[in-house]
Motif scaffolding. Structure first.
Motif, PDB file in Angstrom:
ATOM      1  N   GLY B  39       0.851  -1.187   0.000  1.00  0.00           N
ATOM      2  CA  GLY B  39       0.000   0.000   0.000  1.00  0.00           C
ATOM      3  C   GLY B  39       0.881   1.229   0.000  1.00  0.00           C
ATOM      4  O   GLY B  39       1.962   1.217   0.597  1.00  0.00           O
ATOM      5  N   ALA B  41      -0.189   4.396   0.947  1.00  0.00           N
ATOM      6  CA  ALA B  41      -0.804   5.510   1.683  1.00  0.00           C
ATOM      7  C   ALA B  41      -0.151   5.740   3.041  1.00  0.00           C
ATOM      8  O   ALA B  41       0.212   4.801   3.749  1.00  0.00           O
ATOM      9  CB  ALA B  41      -2.290   5.245   1.885  1.00  0.00           C
ATOM     10  N   GLN B  42      -0.060   7.006   3.410  1.00  0.00           N
ATOM     11  CA  GLN B  42       0.338   7.391   4.766  1.00  0.00           C
ATOM     12  C   GLN B  42      -0.802   7.094   5.720  1.00  0.00           C
ATOM     13  O   GLN B  42      -1.973   7.217   5.346  1.00  0.00           O
ATOM     14  CB  GLN B  42       0.534   8.904   4.846  1.00  0.00           C
ATOM     15  CG  GLN B  42       1.581   9.508   3.967  1.00  0.00           C
ATOM     16  CD  GLN B  42       1.642  11.010   4.228  1.00  0.00           C
ATOM     17  OE1 GLN B  42       0.735  11.722   3.836  1.00  0.00           O
ATOM     18  NE2 GLN B  42       2.685  11.458   4.893  1.00  0.00           N
ATOM     19  N   LEU B  44      -3.565   8.209   8.133  1.00  0.00           N
ATOM     20  CA  LEU B  44      -4.300   9.481   8.134  1.00  0.00           C
ATOM     21  C   LEU B  44      -4.841   9.740   9.541  1.00  0.00           C
ATOM     22  O   LEU B  44      -5.771   9.068   9.989  1.00  0.00           O
ATOM     23  CB  LEU B  44      -5.443   9.418   7.121  1.00  0.00           C
ATOM     24  CG  LEU B  44      -6.208  10.719   6.858  1.00  0.00           C
ATOM     25  CD1 LEU B  44      -5.311  11.772   6.228  1.00  0.00           C
ATOM     26  CD2 LEU B  44      -7.411  10.458   5.960  1.00  0.00           C
ATOM     27  N   VAL B 271      -3.467  -0.421  -8.503  1.00  0.00           N
ATOM     28  CA  VAL B 271      -4.910  -0.311  -8.272  1.00  0.00           C
ATOM     29  C   VAL B 271      -5.237   1.056  -7.659  1.00  0.00           C
ATOM     30  O   VAL B 271      -4.642   1.455  -6.651  1.00  0.00           O
ATOM     31  CB  VAL B 271      -5.411  -1.399  -7.307  1.00  0.00           C
ATOM     32  CG1 VAL B 271      -6.929  -1.295  -7.125  1.00  0.00           C
ATOM     33  CG2 VAL B 271      -5.020  -2.773  -7.805  1.00  0.00           C
ATOM     34  N   PHE B 272      -6.186   1.731  -8.261  1.00  0.00           N
ATOM     35  CA  PHE B 272      -6.652   3.042  -7.796  1.00  0.00           C
ATOM     36  C   PHE B 272      -8.102   2.873  -7.358  1.00  0.00           C
ATOM     37  O   PHE B 272      -8.989   2.657  -8.186  1.00  0.00           O
ATOM     38  CB  PHE B 272      -6.545   4.036  -8.965  1.00  0.00           C
ATOM     39  CG  PHE B 272      -7.093   5.411  -8.686  1.00  0.00           C
ATOM     40  CD1 PHE B 272      -6.535   6.228  -7.705  1.00  0.00           C
ATOM     41  CD2 PHE B 272      -8.152   5.911  -9.441  1.00  0.00           C
ATOM     42  CE1 PHE B 272      -7.034   7.519  -7.478  1.00  0.00           C
ATOM     43  CE2 PHE B 272      -8.650   7.193  -9.222  1.00  0.00           C
ATOM     44  CZ  PHE B 272      -8.093   7.998  -8.232  1.00  0.00           C
ATOM     45  N   ALA B 273      -8.342   2.929  -6.048  1.00  0.00           N
ATOM     46  CA  ALA B 273      -9.678   2.685  -5.487  1.00  0.00           C
ATOM     47  C   ALA B 273     -10.117   3.891  -4.646  1.00  0.00           C
ATOM     48  O   ALA B 273     -10.153   3.829  -3.426  1.00  0.00           O
ATOM     49  CB  ALA B 273      -9.657   1.415  -4.649  1.00  0.00           C
ATOM     50  N   PRO B 274     -10.449   5.002  -5.310  1.00  0.00           N
ATOM     51  CA  PRO B 274     -10.768   6.235  -4.566  1.00  0.00           C
ATOM     52  C   PRO B 274     -12.095   6.121  -3.818  1.00  0.00           C
ATOM     53  O   PRO B 274     -13.012   5.458  -4.279  1.00  0.00           O
ATOM     54  CB  PRO B 274     -10.869   7.295  -5.663  1.00  0.00           C
ATOM     55  CG  PRO B 274     -11.319   6.524  -6.866  1.00  0.00           C
ATOM     56  CD  PRO B 274     -10.643   5.174  -6.751  1.00  0.00           C
ATOM     57  N   ILE B 275     -12.176   6.784  -2.660  1.00  0.00           N
ATOM     58  CA  ILE B 275     -13.434   6.823  -1.908  1.00  0.00           C
ATOM     59  C   ILE B 275     -14.373   7.818  -2.609  1.00  0.00           C
ATOM     60  O   ILE B 275     -13.985   8.955  -2.862  1.00  0.00           O
ATOM     61  CB  ILE B 275     -13.182   7.278  -0.456  1.00  0.00           C
ATOM     62  CG1 ILE B 275     -12.156   6.352   0.225  1.00  0.00           C
ATOM     63  CG2 ILE B 275     -14.478   7.318   0.338  1.00  0.00           C
ATOM     64  CD1 ILE B 275     -12.527   4.889   0.248  1.00  0.00           C
ATOM     65  N   PRO B 276     -15.592   7.392  -2.927  1.00  0.00           N
ATOM     66  CA  PRO B 276     -16.503   8.266  -3.689  1.00  0.00           C
ATOM     67  C   PRO B 276     -17.184   9.322  -2.823  1.00  0.00           C
ATOM     68  O   PRO B 276     -18.410   9.311  -2.650  1.00  0.00           O
ATOM     69  CB  PRO B 276     -17.498   7.279  -4.309  1.00  0.00           C
ATOM     70  CG  PRO B 276     -17.495   6.088  -3.417  1.00  0.00           C
ATOM     71  CD  PRO B 276     -16.139   6.034  -2.757  1.00  0.00           C
ATOM     72  N   PRO B 284      -9.393  10.694  -0.030  1.00  0.00           N
ATOM     73  CA  PRO B 284      -8.325   9.808   0.417  1.00  0.00           C
ATOM     74  C   PRO B 284      -8.319   8.543  -0.423  1.00  0.00           C
ATOM     75  O   PRO B 284      -9.363   8.091  -0.894  1.00  0.00           O
ATOM     76  CB  PRO B 284      -8.694   9.500   1.868  1.00  0.00           C
ATOM     77  CG  PRO B 284     -10.138   9.802   2.005  1.00  0.00           C
ATOM     78  CD  PRO B 284     -10.450  10.854   0.981  1.00  0.00           C
ATOM     79  N   VAL B 285      -7.155   7.990  -0.591  1.00  0.00           N
ATOM     80  CA  VAL B 285      -7.033   6.777  -1.391  1.00  0.00           C
ATOM     81  C   VAL B 285      -5.823   6.003  -0.880  1.00  0.00           C
ATOM     82  O   VAL B 285      -4.850   6.587  -0.423  1.00  0.00           O
ATOM     83  CB  VAL B 285      -6.899   7.128  -2.892  1.00  0.00           C
ATOM     84  CG1 VAL B 285      -5.585   7.851  -3.174  1.00  0.00           C
ATOM     85  CG2 VAL B 285      -7.037   5.897  -3.766  1.00  0.00           C
ATOM     86  N   THR B 286      -5.948   4.680  -0.909  1.00  0.00           N
ATOM     87  CA  THR B 286      -4.813   3.811  -0.616  1.00  0.00           C
ATOM     88  C   THR B 286      -4.420   3.120  -1.907  1.00  0.00           C
ATOM     89  O   THR B 286      -4.997   2.100  -2.273  1.00  0.00           O
ATOM     90  CB  THR B 286      -5.182   2.760   0.460  1.00  0.00           C
ATOM     91  OG1 THR B 286      -5.448   3.433   1.698  1.00  0.00           O
ATOM     92  CG2 THR B 286      -4.048   1.766   0.672  1.00  0.00           C
ATOM     93  N   VAL B 288      -2.696   0.702  -4.324  1.00  0.00           N
ATOM     94  CA  VAL B 288      -2.167  -0.631  -4.047  1.00  0.00           C
ATOM     95  C   VAL B 288      -1.331  -1.112  -5.232  1.00  0.00           C
ATOM     96  O   VAL B 288      -1.736  -0.948  -6.392  1.00  0.00           O
ATOM     97  CB  VAL B 288      -3.314  -1.622  -3.758  1.00  0.00           C
ATOM     98  CG1 VAL B 288      -2.782  -3.050  -3.624  1.00  0.00           C
ATOM     99  CG2 VAL B 288      -4.047  -1.205  -2.484  1.00  0.00           C
TER     100      VAL B 288
END
Lengths: 291, 291, 291, 291
Positions: B39, B41-42, B44, B271-276, B284-286, B288
């Motif tokens: 992953g 992402a930092q 949060l 993989v780009f899985a943004p929160i809608p 925010p997004v993690t 992968v």
């Protein structure tokens, strides 16, 4: 305590996500056939269905086009908009962390309940301890299997789980993400009785899934497990507390169900990319499927 | 307006993410070799580095173990904890949406700037319009290429982009997610001058990436592009506004860089899985990676 | 523009509160007879009645006794609790500032509407510009005068205002705070149709009050003025916009009405101590009465 | 437990505010000489000084002039602006409630500490239990008495309290609000070391005030009492916990001090009108003085 306590060491906070080894991921990657990609998350905003005891998600603008319309400067022509969001972490499509539910004085893996307190949130098993995984997803499609959405409080037992997997020869395996389509969100999600007594898995079904060493369990309802006036949350305790299996709630599964039915399959590449909210008991997530 | 306006129809709000077709995803899936998953992402939370003009992320408990220690009832032995989070959407690892930056009276694709206002947020090109994608990732590793982290305000031009891709024969292709490791977060992320003048891509580099039809551009700094007293945000306008390319900011790229260097490769499944988040200008997004 | 624009200079942001001169306060202080003190504010919390389009007030604990029950240290035996609140400023008992309502491009006194924008709130006429005043209060008690609470949408015109002042010889004077008891909060405040069509003052009544140079107008309803399907907000424009008279909404007036009736009086010492929320369009206030 | 526990019954949650009887208020009303009115509150907003461990106050617009500039409809010409605020309750000028500080397992009057927990805030002695009072105020002006602001960590003992009351023959009496001007806010409030070691009252001074049955104690610093590396909060425990005396913190006392010095007086009419935030441990307040 039975279950997975101690299985990955006394310090473990990732639980059943440990079951998704590189080999499991490698095997899952081979399931990709068409490259079609689907997200399973609801939009998260003021209209997201919320139970009475929780305020809905909020968004506040910090800068927007109105500032420019009213004369704000645009250095070099550059304009931008910003906003702030606020939401209960159990809103919309989210993962319950292993700090969310417990019984007695200990949470998953024997970590003390005192690790979750006001001043610091969940110091153990918070959302930042959920690791991203890429694994095999298995859809249990009870809408397809039974010809329509389940009724309120309908129990999903082991037989129903087996019957809901359409693809021949597929049963849950180590590291799987098992998703259960009950039809509840499709029929009650907008203005219906969504937060009333939902259909969902029984305690026996939860145990069966845990015994198969699945990594994640999700559903298109608000608590994964069956709810009625007297049911309580035994599946939460079995999966989150005893076995360290994070739960995915409020999933959008209708499009996935239809797509899989068209190809007569039940398995797919599944990506779990949770937001690492420090110390939170749940976190928003956009589960991603590749067919 | 040059760029991608109108390329996917006048209603389009997904921009360059449209470039990730099922074929692109299929091809990317074949990059998986070891199954190792990372992953980017930092965490949060309250400790996430934030610029002076934005409050940091906050978490408030709504129920925790303290309630039980003080005598709250546990029906059937069941205990649970809940919390609420609040954060500026441009905090931590996030994707800038196509509603974030513009010039003149129109945002990406000619949508009116008036679609982003206080009462309703970004009605056009908000975070819920970012579609999840699974595509090829390409790491431009300038830490590896130059032997250490870039200096403050160091420009990353086209030559640097080329030089930073270690794997022979790899150049950006249609639908790629190009990630640029400058070393800035690694050296300035904790208590340093992170929000001061960062190294990053130049306007020319941004144009070169857009000309190669990449879908996403990200970096381990706060604005992707090079910052100095006089630089402004030309790459934001080129990528977000003209070409509809979402930006990924504040990425954790050190572990990825080291892992790729060890295998002498630059590409991977991304993989780009943004929160809608409905109407938000970022989310925010993690991200992968699967190696 | 008629009304009070320019009356206290082109920079004025305090409006009719300027009418409360030291002489007015001196005279009001002489109204104290028994020293009995009453607050007119509703409790402000999650149970405060809120209209559908606004979330209710929220309180989040930052530290509480649960921390200590779970083992937090108490240096020198000292323990403490802290919390954070969030609420729309027009919640519960509050004062509408002169930045709240306007027509055209200018707010009270000709200040540009552009002084109220996302990035900075109300730079003109925000809550921090409301000065505290101590003045004569006059109760218009329509519950006492008409034998019960007013019906939905009942208009309170000039005749009703006159009739509602029980004390012989009392009419509104310069600098008065005029409070109107309709009975609406008493009958609809808890679970009723409080935010439906309320009884309240008419445009003519608003003009009459402004012509008498009152400093403040308040009521036990959510908008002071009468509401129906077609009424709009003419009294808001007359009082806030043209005359700079702040409005007090959602007042608790039942106890005050009963106390005054027992003494056959309508006037009293009134204290307005608004919270100086910087840039807000309204602010919570606990109006205080001394009999 | 010595102090005021049980003095007003075992259910009491108002503490020393009970000392302000109608007679006390009547007598205080007679102190009004000129009618000049002063507020003692700081503006509450993003610029309000806040300690490191608490985020500052925030304001978010929900509707503003930008909406209209961008084309929002104005039915009947009516326009309005609204906002939401958020702040730690111990920000800016505020009253500490009797639920704020304690030792052992009980708060003021023997109420259990368990009445203050995450799910419900302070069910005992929260801000909604503070009653508004109108009483005599007494200024202890140490800036005037000593010729300048006190130094960091300077102790204010009983002698200093006596010396700081300029008016001949005045000593604290039952029900008084005693305000102490140290000069700390005037010199350190803007960008200085305001939250470092402040001058303030000693434990002995606190006991002396409590022995005189004062109703309220306030100061122009952040904790009323003297702070140093080793001081702890003994005056908090004496006043809040043992005697039920609410504390007023971060008061603006410079203008009041100058006004009283010009008239060679130390007493005045004082109004305490706290916002009844349900379950909060502190609440914003605009203390009002009439000279």
């Amino acid at each position: 305590m039975t279950g997975n306590w101690g299985r990955w060491g006394s310090d473990d906070e990732a639980g059943a996500l440990n079951l998704v080894t590189p080999d499991v991921t490698l095997k899952a990657a081979r399931l990709v056939r068409t490259g079609r990609t689907l997200g399973l998350a609801q939009p998260l905003g003021p209209s997201t269905a919320s139970p009475r005891h929780r305020p809905g998600p909020m968004r506040f603008m910090n800068r927007d086009a109105g500032d420019y319309a009213l004369g704000a400067r645009s250095p070099g022509g550059f304009r931008f908009a910003e906003d702030t969001v606020q939401f209960p972490t159990h809103s919309g499509t989210h993962a319950d962390t292993l700090a969310h539910a417990w019984t007695g004085e200990e949470i998953y893996n024997g970590h003390p309940q005192s690790s979750t307190r006001t001043t610091r949130g969940a110091q153990r098993c918070g959302a930042e301890k959920l690791v991203p995984v890429v694994t095999r997803g298995v859809l249990v499609d009870l809408v397809a299997a039974t010809g329509g959405p389940l009724a309120a409080s309908a129990p999903v037992g082991v037989d129903e789980l087996r019957r809901g997997i359409a693809e021949a020869g597929v049963t849950p395996e180590t590291g799987d993400a098992v998703l259960i389509r009950t039809g509840w969100l499709e029929t009650q999600g907008n203005g219906g009785d969504y937060f009333a007594d939902e259909p969902g898995i029984t305690a026996e079904a939860a145990r069966w899934l845990a015994d198969h060493d699945v990594a994640l369990v999700g559903a298109d309802n608000y608590a994964v497990e069956q709810q009625s006036a007297t049911s309580g949350f035994p599946a939460h305790l079995l999966l989150l507390h005893q076995h360290g299996v994070p739960l995915l709630e409020n999933l959008e599964l209708a499009e996935l169900g239809d797509a899989l039915a068209a190809e007569a399959r039940s398995t797919f590449l599944f990506v779990f990319a949770p937001i690492p909210l420090v110390g939170s008991t749940a976190t928003p997530v956009t589960p991603v499927v590749v067919l």
